[in-house]
Motif scaffolding. Structure first.
Motif, PDB file in Angstrom:
ATOM      1  N   THR A 167       0.867  -1.176   0.000  1.00 10.30           N
ATOM      2  CA  THR A 167       0.000   0.000   0.000  1.00 10.30           C
ATOM      3  C   THR A 167       0.907   1.231   0.000  1.00 10.30           C
ATOM      4  N   GLU A 168       0.382   2.360   0.406  1.00 12.74           N
ATOM      5  CA  GLU A 168       1.198   3.574   0.436  1.00 12.74           C
ATOM      6  C   GLU A 168       2.391   3.379   1.371  1.00 12.74           C
ATOM      7  N   GLN A 169       3.563   3.798   0.922  1.00 14.38           N
ATOM      8  CA  GLN A 169       4.776   3.561   1.690  1.00 14.38           C
ATOM      9  C   GLN A 169       4.817   4.425   2.953  1.00 14.38           C
ATOM     10  N   ALA A 170       5.324   3.837   4.026  1.00 15.18           N
ATOM     11  CA  ALA A 170       5.470   4.566   5.289  1.00 15.18           C
ATOM     12  C   ALA A 170       6.489   5.691   5.125  1.00 15.18           C
ATOM     13  N   PRO A 171       6.414   6.718   5.967  1.00  9.58           N
ATOM     14  CA  PRO A 171       7.391   7.813   5.894  1.00  9.58           C
ATOM     15  C   PRO A 171       8.763   7.349   6.368  1.00  9.58           C
ATOM     16  N   ALA A 172       9.731   8.233   6.319  1.00 10.81           N
ATOM     17  CA  ALA A 172      11.070   7.912   6.813  1.00 10.81           C
ATOM     18  C   ALA A 172      11.025   7.748   8.330  1.00 10.81           C
ATOM     19  N   PRO A 173      11.875   6.884   8.881  1.00  8.25           N
ATOM     20  CA  PRO A 173      11.920   6.729  10.339  1.00  8.25           C
ATOM     21  C   PRO A 173      12.281   8.041  11.028  1.00  8.25           C
ATOM     22  N   ASP A 174      11.921   8.122  12.313  1.00 11.51           N
ATOM     23  CA  ASP A 174      12.214   9.325  13.091  1.00 11.51           C
ATOM     24  C   ASP A 174      13.709   9.527  13.294  1.00 11.51           C
ATOM     25  N   THR A 175      14.460   8.422  13.261  1.00  7.20           N
ATOM     26  CA  THR A 175      15.891   8.514  13.495  1.00  7.20           C
ATOM     27  C   THR A 175      16.595   7.482  12.646  1.00  7.20           C
ATOM     28  N   GLU A 176      17.848   7.723  12.339  1.00  7.06           N
ATOM     29  CA  GLU A 176      18.629   6.753  11.574  1.00  7.06           C
ATOM     30  C   GLU A 176      19.733   6.146  12.442  1.00  7.06           C
ATOM     31  N   THR A 177      19.654   6.357  13.746  1.00  4.81           N
ATOM     32  CA  THR A 177      20.665   5.806  14.654  1.00  4.81           C
ATOM     33  C   THR A 177      20.020   4.822  15.608  1.00  4.81           C
ATOM     34  N   ASP A 178      20.793   3.839  16.007  1.00  2.00           N
ATOM     35  CA  ASP A 178      20.318   2.776  16.873  1.00  2.00           C
ATOM     36  C   ASP A 178      20.464   3.210  18.331  1.00  2.00           C
ATOM     37  N   THR A 179      19.702   4.233  18.744  1.00  2.00           N
ATOM     38  CA  THR A 179      19.833   4.778  20.089  1.00  2.00           C
ATOM     39  C   THR A 179      18.909   4.051  21.059  1.00  2.00           C
ATOM     40  N   PRO A 180      19.248   4.009  22.362  1.00  2.00           N
ATOM     41  CA  PRO A 180      18.368   3.371  23.352  1.00  2.00           C
ATOM     42  C   PRO A 180      16.973   3.997  23.380  1.00  2.00           C
ATOM     43  N   GLU A 181      16.911   5.316  23.216  1.00  2.00           N
ATOM     44  CA  GLU A 181      15.611   5.994  23.258  1.00  2.00           C
ATOM     45  C   GLU A 181      14.731   5.536  22.088  1.00  2.00           C
ATOM     46  N   PHE A 182      15.335   5.464  20.910  1.00  2.00           N
ATOM     47  CA  PHE A 182      14.586   5.038  19.726  1.00  2.00           C
ATOM     48  C   PHE A 182      14.110   3.598  19.898  1.00  2.00           C
ATOM     49  N   ILE A 183      14.984   2.717  20.372  1.00  2.00           N
ATOM     50  CA  ILE A 183      14.639   1.314  20.555  1.00  2.00           C
ATOM     51  C   ILE A 183      13.494   1.172  21.552  1.00  2.00           C
ATOM     52  N   THR A 184      13.622   1.827  22.694  1.00  2.00           N
ATOM     53  CA  THR A 184      12.589   1.726  23.730  1.00  2.00           C
ATOM     54  C   THR A 184      11.258   2.258  23.230  1.00  2.00           C
ATOM     55  N   HIS A 185      11.287   3.433  22.597  1.00  2.00           N
ATOM     56  CA  HIS A 185      10.056   4.048  22.103  1.00  2.00           C
ATOM     57  C   HIS A 185       9.358   3.140  21.094  1.00  2.00           C
ATOM     58  N   THR A 186      10.130   2.539  20.197  1.00  2.00           N
ATOM     59  CA  THR A 186       9.540   1.709  19.148  1.00  2.00           C
ATOM     60  C   THR A 186       8.996   0.404  19.706  1.00  2.00           C
ATOM     61  N   ILE A 187       9.744  -0.238  20.593  1.00  2.00           N
ATOM     62  CA  ILE A 187       9.274  -1.499  21.156  1.00  2.00           C
ATOM     63  C   ILE A 187       8.026  -1.285  22.014  1.00  2.00           C
ATOM     64  N   VAL A 188       8.000  -0.205  22.781  1.00  2.00           N
ATOM     65  CA  VAL A 188       6.804   0.093  23.577  1.00  2.00           C
ATOM     66  C   VAL A 188       5.610   0.348  22.658  1.00  2.00           C
ATOM     67  N   GLY A 189       5.827   1.116  21.595  1.00  2.00           N
ATOM     68  CA  GLY A 189       4.739   1.394  20.651  1.00  2.00           C
ATOM     69  C   GLY A 189       4.223   0.138  19.987  1.00  2.00           C
ATOM     70  N   MET A 190       5.135  -0.754  19.584  1.00  2.00           N
ATOM     71  CA  MET A 190       4.705  -2.002  18.951  1.00  2.00           C
ATOM     72  C   MET A 190       3.996  -2.909  19.952  1.00  2.00           C
ATOM     73  N   SER A 191       4.453  -2.938  21.190  1.00  2.00           N
ATOM     74  CA  SER A 191       3.775  -3.744  22.216  1.00  2.00           C
ATOM     75  C   SER A 191       2.341  -3.286  22.398  1.00  2.00           C
ATOM     76  N   GLU A 192       2.136  -1.980  22.377  1.00  2.00           N
ATOM     77  CA  GLU A 192       0.768  -1.454  22.469  1.00  2.00           C
ATOM     78  C   GLU A 192      -0.047  -1.824  21.239  1.00  2.00           C
ATOM     79  N   ALA A 193       0.590  -1.831  20.064  1.00  2.00           N
ATOM     80  CA  ALA A 193      -0.115  -2.193  18.831  1.00  2.00           C
ATOM     81  C   ALA A 193      -0.536  -3.659  18.844  1.00  2.00           C
ATOM     82  N   PHE A 194       0.275  -4.540  19.452  1.00  2.00           N
ATOM     83  CA  PHE A 194      -0.101  -5.948  19.523  1.00  2.00           C
ATOM     84  C   PHE A 194      -1.293  -6.157  20.447  1.00  2.00           C
TER      85      PHE A 194
END
Length: 321
Positions: A167-194
């Motif tokens: 379908t329509e492609q997702a936008p660019a990620p919020d960050t291009e670095t593997d930072t702890p903040e990015f990892i935590t934010h994304t995993i928490v968001g996906m856990s809520e989505a599940f």
């Protein structure tokens, strides 16, 4: 999934729900656990009844004919073939019976029906017994799949494949670095989505797409989390895969396949893996390890319950570096 069936009419009516679509001009094999008089479906598989006869041997080779204790399972064959294809379908049933018997297993019966919807006649080609097909939508397994799992029977397998179309492609990620903040934010968001797929946003899809490609440990963490909720996990990863491209799409499709497999939807598992393979070929990439492992599980009919146990063990005792 193990489904108890009691009659030929029930068996034929259950096929669309077990496959997820309405087969036409097909050879269907139902492999039963050997539990005496009780017929309990262990796995179901199909191929085109118009295919060359040599495919019958390949089909039998892929059926899980032995139980864990070494005893053989029983097989029931159904030819769904209209009049112009009936003779060739009969040749397939003969060839399948020979190959299955040569493997030491037993064909308990062979059925034929021109179509699988209501108002047609099924026939046991060995005994001559006949009966009428019924509406698969009102079958016990059909209602169970629809009510308990929200699983809709599609008209064709192509309709299932369309569920994974980009379908329509997702936008660019919020960050291009593997930072702890990015990892935590994304995993928490996906856990809520599940827990609630409505919370999945295009931005979260983009961020998760980056996370599952930069580090296999992050991907596997989300694998463990999502397979604990296989139905919503499958829905989330499917939606996410449709918005991603390239490597991220491959990984998301593999994660969707894992969730579908844990939820006993082997047809969508196979379709998701086919889409992942096609995406890899288009990108000039090899299949990922996860795709290869899941494909092997499907081809060998590795029980979904054991896959769920494996992921639960990984969640309880994560591997150490």
């Amino acid at each position: 999934m193990r489904i108890n069936l009691s009659s030929n009419t029930d068996i034929i009516a259950a096929i669309p729900a077990l496959l997820g679509f309405i087969p036409t001009n097909s050879i269907v094999g139902l492999v039963f656990d050997d539990l005496g008089d009780r017929r309990t479906v262990y796995v179901i598989a199909r191929y085109d009844s118009t295919a060359p006869l040599h495919l019958a041997l390949q089909f039998v080779d892929e059926l899980p004919l032995r139980q864990d204790d070494g005893t053989h399972r029983r097989v029931l064959l159904v030819a769904i073939a209209e009049s112009e294809h009936q003779a060739h379908a009969g040749d397939h049933l003969d060839a399948l019976q020979r190959h299955i018997t040569a493997r030491g297993a037993t064909v308990i019966k062979r059925l034929h029906t021109p179509r699988i919807d209501a108002g047609h006649t099924w026939t046991d080609i060995d005994t001559g017994e006949a009966g009428a097909t019924v509406d698969y939508r009102t079958s016990e397994i059909g209602l169970q799949m629809a009510v308990e799992h929200g699983r809709i029977v599609r008209n064709t397998r192509d309709d299932i494949a369309a569920e994974f179309a980009p379908t329509e492609q997702a936008p660019a990620p919020d960050t291009e670095t593997d930072t702890p903040e990015f990892i935590t934010h994304t995993i928490v968001g996906m856990s809520e989505a599940f827990e609630d797929p409505a919370t999945l946003t295009p931005q979260l899809a983009a961020d998760a797409g980056l996370l599952i490609t930069v580090n296999v440990s992050h991907r596997d963490a989300l694998l463990i989390i999502s397979t604990a909720h296989p139905e919503t996990g499958a829905a989330v990863w499917t939606r996410l895969a449709r918005q991603l491209r390239g490597h991220a799409r491959i990984e998301a499709l593999a994660l969707a396949a894992a969730c579908f497999y844990c939820g006993n939807d082997t047809v969508r598992t196979s379709v998701a893996l086919e889409e992942a393979h096609a995406t890899a070929v288009a990108a000039g990439r090899p299949d990922t390890t996860l795709v290869a492992l899941l494909d092997t599980a499907v081809q060998t009919a590795f029980p979904p319950a054991k896959i769920r146990q494996l992921f639960a063990q990984l969640a309880a005792k994560p591997p150490t570096e």
